[in-house]
Design an enzyme around this catalytic site. Structure first.
Site, PDB file in Angstrom:
ATOM      1  N   GLY A  90      -1.739  -7.469  -8.340  1.00  0.00           N
ATOM      2  CA  GLY A  90      -2.827  -8.606  -7.753  1.00  0.00           C
ATOM      3  C   GLY A  90      -3.608  -9.397  -9.171  1.00  0.00           C
ATOM      4  CG  HIS A 112      -3.609  -1.607  -6.959  1.00  0.00           C
ATOM      5  ND1 HIS A 112      -4.246  -0.826  -5.984  1.00  0.00           N
ATOM      6  CD2 HIS A 112      -3.573  -2.824  -6.547  1.00  0.00           C
ATOM      7  CE1 HIS A 112      -4.014  -1.723  -4.930  1.00  0.00           C
ATOM      8  NE2 HIS A 112      -3.788  -2.970  -5.183  1.00  0.00           N
ATOM      9  CD  GLU A 114      -3.648   2.264  -5.766  1.00  0.00           C
ATOM     10  OE1 GLU A 114      -2.642   1.990  -5.104  1.00  0.00           O
ATOM     11  OE2 GLU A 114      -4.472   1.474  -6.019  1.00  0.00           O
ATOM     12  NE  ARG A 165      -4.168  -1.692   0.163  1.00  0.00           N
ATOM     13  CZ  ARG A 165      -4.120  -2.708  -0.443  1.00  0.00           C
ATOM     14  NH1 ARG A 165      -3.044  -3.357  -1.147  1.00  0.00           N
ATOM     15  NH2 ARG A 165      -5.162  -3.344  -0.556  1.00  0.00           N
TER      16      ARG A 165
END
Length: 342
Positions: free
Chosen positions: A303, A300, A281, A253
């Site tokens: 993931g 991001h 973000e 994060r």
């Protein structure tokens, strides 16, 4: 068609509709239908004004299959779901929607955090290897017009042989990264206040304090959870301690990094960074993160992405199958210790 005596438990999908389209293939829907009774076209993304069909499904649901976009399970929602006994989350953290009311009710919770950790770890491994190889530098130089450059001379400090890599946090992702690093010729340092020296050694690393990790590592990769105690965990002192030419990787994060201090180091050219997360973000318009040549910025995406979400779906359906057989979840989530996880 199933008979009226069908004993399959009732389930409800709880997630954003577009997430359901990406998460569940026709094969997943077929398997889900063998395990539970559900309406694939009925997806709960808002419990505040559910409408009669969703309200009826919520009242009958014994298990929720959730993913990104699931509404919060407040006491009021649970009051309208008297039969609910389990939540199977086909994604990572459950902090955003599992409330104290769920634990007080004794609802069983499972998460696919382990399945989601693998692509983050794979991204991190690629970033570590590219960082050691100075790929950002050579890729930028290869685009510059001019004569042939002697890259072997310019990059003589590059390479991944016996390089020191520091991991901050033995989270699920951190542990996956440790597994993936085993075949390589790295010295791996680990900082995690909840991991003993013996446990770190069993994971393939040496336990050290954060100051030593930053001072010795050519690559520092952050995998600690976002907690009040970890805000700006990597601050001015830690960044200043990193060797010239080192790279900071963050897939956790953005709040774990003091980005003002990081930008100072990046602007000087002393350090490089691979950032999949920032704070805020995405970065604000005009942020130097967009233009600094020594920053690899991604939105991001470390993931589960694309077909990787199907791994989480597979995991969730495995958990539902265990639950229907009366077996414990393979990846249960408990209220105890949740405050220390991502």
């Amino acid at each position: 068609m199933h008979e009226a005596t069908d004993r399959r438990p009732r389930a409800l999908l709880a997630m954003a509709p577009q997430v359901a389209e990406e998460l569940l293939t026709p094969a997943h829907h077929e398997r889900l239908g063998r395990l539970v009774r559900t309406d694939p076209g009925l997806i709960a993304s808002d419990f505040t004004d559910p409408g009669p069909a969703l309200a009826a499904a919520l009242a009958e649901a014994e298990v929720l299959l959730s993913c990104w976009g699931v509404p919060r399970l407040t006491a009021d929602v649970l009051a309208r779901a008297p039969r609910l006994r389990a939540v199977v989350h086909a994604a990572g953290t459950v902090k955003g929607f599992v409330t104290d009311a769920c634990w007080e009710r004794g609802i069983q919770v499972s998460s696919a955090a382990g399945a989601n950790a693998l692509p983050v770890a794979e991204y991190t491994l690629a970033a570590i290897l590219f960082s050691g190889k100075k790929v950002l530098d050579s890729a930028r130089g290869a685009r510059e017009p001019g004569g042939r450059r002697d890259w072997h001379r310019e990059l003589r400090a590059a390479g991944n042989y016996r390089r020191v890599v520091g991991l901050v946090g033995a989270s699920r992702v951190g542990r996956r990264v440790l597994e993936l690093l085993r075949p390589f010729d790295f010295e791996v340092l680990l900082h995690d206040p909840y991991v003993s020296g013996a446990d770190a050694a069993a994971l393939g690393a040496r336990s050290v304090e954060l100051a030593e990790l930053c001072a010795r590592s050519s690559v520092v990769s952050v995998h600690a959870p976002e907690l009040p105690s970890t805000r700006h965990l990597i601050g001015p002192a830690e960044l200043a301690a990193m060797p010239d030419g080192a790279t900071l990787i963050n897939t956790s994060r953005g709040s774990l990094i003091d980005e003002g201090a990081l930008l100072d180091e990046l602007a000087s050219g002393r350090l490089s960074a691979v950032l999949d997360v920032t704070d805020p973000e995405p970065p604000l318009p005009g942020s130097p993160f967009y233009t600094l040549p020594n920053v690899l910025l991604t939105p991001h995406v470390a993931g589960s992405l694309g077909n990787e979400v199907h791994r989480m779906a597979d995991h969730a359906l495995d958990e539902i199958e265990r639950w229907t057989r009366g077996e414990p979840f393979a990846e249960p989530v408990a209220a105890e210790g949740l405050h220390l996880s991502a």
